[in-house]
Design a protein around this motif. Sequence first.
Motif, short mmCIF file in Angstrom:
data_model
loop_
_atom_site.label_atom_id
_atom_site.label_comp_id
_atom_site.label_asym_id
_atom_site.label_seq_id
_atom_site.Cartn_x
_atom_site.Cartn_y
_atom_site.Cartn_z
N ILE A 61 0.84 -1.20 0.00
CA ILE A 61 0.00 0.00 0.00
C ILE A 61 0.88 1.25 0.00
N LEU A 62 1.87 1.27 0.87
CA LEU A 62 2.75 2.43 0.94
C LEU A 62 3.52 2.61 -0.37
N SER A 63 3.99 1.51 -0.93
CA SER A 63 4.73 1.59 -2.21
C SER A 63 3.85 2.13 -3.33
N ALA A 64 2.59 1.71 -3.35
CA ALA A 64 1.66 2.19 -4.39
C ALA A 64 1.47 3.70 -4.28
N GLN A 65 1.45 4.22 -3.07
CA GLN A 65 1.23 5.65 -2.87
C GLN A 65 2.43 6.50 -3.27
N VAL A 66 3.62 5.93 -3.24
CA VAL A 66 4.83 6.70 -3.57
C VAL A 66 5.48 6.22 -4.86
N LYS A 67 4.74 5.47 -5.67
CA LYS A 67 5.32 4.88 -6.88
C LYS A 67 5.82 5.94 -7.88
N GLU A 68 5.27 7.13 -7.85
CA GLU A 68 5.69 8.19 -8.77
C GLU A 68 6.87 9.00 -8.24
N PHE A 69 7.29 8.70 -7.01
CA PHE A 69 8.41 9.43 -6.41
C PHE A 69 9.73 8.78 -6.83
N THR A 70 10.72 9.60 -7.09
CA THR A 70 12.07 9.07 -7.23
C THR A 70 12.60 8.77 -5.84
N GLU A 71 13.69 8.03 -5.75
CA GLU A 71 14.29 7.74 -4.45
C GLU A 71 14.68 9.05 -3.76
N SER A 72 15.21 9.97 -4.54
CA SER A 72 15.61 11.27 -4.01
C SER A 72 14.41 12.04 -3.47
N GLU A 73 13.30 12.03 -4.19
CA GLU A 73 12.09 12.73 -3.74
C GLU A 73 11.54 12.11 -2.45
N LEU A 74 11.56 10.79 -2.40
CA LEU A 74 11.07 10.12 -1.19
C LEU A 74 11.95 10.45 0.01
N ASN A 75 13.25 10.47 -0.19
CA ASN A 75 14.16 10.85 0.89
C ASN A 75 13.93 12.30 1.32
N GLU A 76 13.66 13.17 0.36
CA GLU A 76 13.39 14.58 0.68
C GLU A 76 12.08 14.71 1.45
N LEU A 77 11.07 13.95 1.06
CA LEU A 77 9.80 13.98 1.78
C LEU A 77 10.02 13.52 3.23
N ARG A 78 10.75 12.44 3.43
CA ARG A 78 11.06 11.97 4.79
C ARG A 78 11.78 13.06 5.58
N ARG A 79 12.74 13.71 4.94
CA ARG A 79 13.50 14.76 5.60
C ARG A 79 12.59 15.92 6.02
N LEU A 80 11.75 16.35 5.10
CA LEU A 80 10.85 17.48 5.39
C LEU A 80 9.83 17.12 6.47
N LEU A 81 9.28 15.93 6.40
CA LEU A 81 8.33 15.52 7.45
C LEU A 81 9.04 15.41 8.80
N GLY A 82 10.28 14.98 8.78
CA GLY A 82 11.07 14.93 10.01
C GLY A 82 11.22 16.28 10.66
N LYS A 83 11.26 17.34 9.84
CA LYS A 83 11.36 18.69 10.39
C LYS A 83 10.10 19.05 11.20
N PHE A 84 8.95 18.51 10.79
CA PHE A 84 7.72 18.73 11.56
C PHE A 84 7.86 18.10 12.95
N LEU A 85 8.47 16.94 13.00
CA LEU A 85 8.54 16.19 14.25
C LEU A 85 9.52 16.77 15.26
N VAL A 86 10.44 17.59 14.79
CA VAL A 86 11.39 18.21 15.74
C VAL A 86 11.05 19.66 16.03
N ALA A 87 10.07 20.20 15.32
CA ALA A 87 9.69 21.61 15.53
C ALA A 87 9.00 21.81 16.85
#
Length: 155
Positions: free
Chosen positions: A129-155
């Motif tokens: 399910i998770l893979s289907a939702q991010v299938k259009e993301f490149t590896e770099s985009e997925l890593n960037e999304l994780r990074r940006l969401l991580g910023k929410f968690l430390v704010a």
Amino acid sequence: MVRSWVGESAVKHYTKETFNPTESVYFAIDRVRNRLLSQIDTALRGLGVTSRQMGILHLLGRGVADTPFELARRLDMDTSAMTRVLDRLETGGLLIRSRNTDDRRIVNLVLTKKGEEVVARIPEIAPAILSAQVKEFTESELNELRRLLGKFLVA
């Protein structure tokens, strides 16, 4: 006076004049979260668990946490909600609660055989399910999304 969550020196991306809830980051994150939870809940229905229960079972199965307090902290859940979810998991025969012998205030959690079987099956279901939702993301985009969401968690 209303206390602001945004510090005085912080960039103000949202103001009362320009704020549109349906175009906010919050709204987008909430919609994505709801979509994922709905899809995962549907897929897990055959196991008799929900996405919220999945997170608890996963952490217990990996030995990351074994008390309600630690699970609530790791999953950002309040203790009342955690108790309700644990009640359902215990009623469903997926875990056992017991008092710690050294400190009776602490409740220890252990998966049952049935709980271990469910935990073993989760990796067969959720990743698709998770893979289907991010299938259009490149590896770099997925890593960037994780990074940006991580910023929410430390704010």
